[in-house]
Write a protein that holds these residues in place. Sequence first.
Motif, PDB file in Angstrom:
ATOM      1  N   TYR A 120       0.845  -1.190   0.000  1.00 56.64           N
ATOM      2  CA  TYR A 120       0.000   0.000   0.000  1.00 56.64           C
ATOM      3  C   TYR A 120       0.884   1.245   0.000  1.00 56.64           C
ATOM      4  O   TYR A 120       1.933   1.264   0.663  1.00 56.64           O
ATOM      5  N   THR A 135      -8.716 -11.611 -10.217  1.00 49.98           N
ATOM      6  CA  THR A 135      -8.171 -10.310  -9.833  1.00 49.98           C
ATOM      7  C   THR A 135      -7.656  -9.593 -11.065  1.00 49.98           C
ATOM      8  O   THR A 135      -6.944 -10.170 -11.884  1.00 49.98           O
ATOM      9  N   LEU A 191      -2.681  -1.215  -9.383  1.00 51.57           N
ATOM     10  CA  LEU A 191      -4.085  -1.110  -9.021  1.00 51.57           C
ATOM     11  C   LEU A 191      -4.712  -2.488  -9.165  1.00 51.57           C
ATOM     12  O   LEU A 191      -4.479  -3.182 -10.153  1.00 51.57           O
ATOM     13  N   THR A 192      -5.479  -2.893  -8.178  1.00 56.13           N
ATOM     14  CA  THR A 192      -6.137  -4.194  -8.225  1.00 56.13           C
ATOM     15  C   THR A 192      -7.636  -3.996  -8.060  1.00 56.13           C
ATOM     16  O   THR A 192      -8.090  -3.038  -7.419  1.00 56.13           O
ATOM     17  N   SER A 193      -8.392  -4.901  -8.667  1.00 53.85           N
ATOM     18  CA  SER A 193      -9.841  -4.882  -8.491  1.00 53.85           C
ATOM     19  C   SER A 193     -10.380  -6.265  -8.811  1.00 53.85           C
ATOM     20  O   SER A 193      -9.664  -7.134  -9.319  1.00 53.85           O
ATOM     21  N   ASP A 194     -11.662  -6.453  -8.532  1.00 50.50           N
ATOM     22  CA  ASP A 194     -12.342  -7.721  -8.784  1.00 50.50           C
ATOM     23  C   ASP A 194     -12.397  -7.944 -10.293  1.00 50.50           C
ATOM     24  O   ASP A 194     -12.955  -7.121 -11.027  1.00 50.50           O
ATOM     25  N   ARG A 249     -14.112  -2.225 -14.086  1.00 52.32           N
ATOM     26  CA  ARG A 249     -13.035  -1.522 -13.370  1.00 52.32           C
ATOM     27  C   ARG A 249     -13.607  -0.480 -12.430  1.00 52.32           C
ATOM     28  O   ARG A 249     -14.546   0.238 -12.755  1.00 52.32           O
ATOM     29  N   ASP A 273      -9.216   1.899  -7.346  1.00 52.57           N
ATOM     30  CA  ASP A 273      -8.599   1.122  -6.274  1.00 52.57           C
ATOM     31  C   ASP A 273      -8.360   2.054  -5.090  1.00 52.57           C
ATOM     32  O   ASP A 273      -7.582   3.006  -5.186  1.00 52.57           O
ATOM     33  N   GLU A 274      -9.027   1.792  -3.988  1.00 50.67           N
ATOM     34  CA  GLU A 274      -8.888   2.633  -2.795  1.00 50.67           C
ATOM     35  C   GLU A 274      -7.570   2.378  -2.062  1.00 50.67           C
ATOM     36  O   GLU A 274      -7.196   3.149  -1.188  1.00 50.67           O
ATOM     37  N   TYR A 275      -6.889   1.283  -2.404  1.00 51.80           N
ATOM     38  CA  TYR A 275      -5.632   0.931  -1.756  1.00 51.80           C
ATOM     39  C   TYR A 275      -4.559   0.647  -2.803  1.00 51.80           C
ATOM     40  O   TYR A 275      -4.047  -0.470  -2.898  1.00 51.80           O
ATOM     41  N   PRO A 276      -4.172   1.649  -3.606  1.00 54.15           N
ATOM     42  CA  PRO A 276      -3.139   1.407  -4.624  1.00 54.15           C
ATOM     43  C   PRO A 276      -1.818   1.022  -3.961  1.00 54.15           C
ATOM     44  O   PRO A 276      -1.542   1.395  -2.821  1.00 54.15           O
TER      45      PRO A 276
END
Length: 158
Positions: free
Chosen positions: A66, A122, A136-139, A144, A147-150
């Motif tokens: 993070y 992912t 950046l990660t997401s489901d 898209r 990402d709140e936690y880059p």
Amino acid sequence: MRTAILLIGAFALAACGSDPAPSEPDVTESPIPVEPDGGIGDGAGPPPEEALANRIPTRFHGAWDYVGGTCDLASDLRMEVSGSEILFYESVGIVTATEAEGDAVIVDLAMEGEGETWQQRTRLMIEGEGNDERLLTSDGDQPRVVDEYPSKRCPPQQ
């Protein structure tokens, strides 16, 4: 006696016309050429697309944490990405498939951690460069989202 002399003469003439030991072919060694795609010159070409299908592209490899994290091994948002797996704080995901999505890649993972197993898709995407580079990660099953936690790239461990 005359027949013996004729036979000896015939053998002598035959021996003059033949080479007693065949000469070795002229073999000069040359280095194996390197093909434009990096192959070793055996004509095989690059690996088939199927062989690369279950690999996370190299640009994503490395340790990430993070942006506000310390990159310490104990950081609970730290992850290590390789071609075949992603190691998280208390779980591991083995790559079972990948799918390109523009600059992003969607990775199917067989997850295991804390006594549980599950499947996870992912999406991985990199934005920025140098010190501003972010993972950046997401489901991967959803469109898209921000990402709140880059994650930032961590320096190599010493």
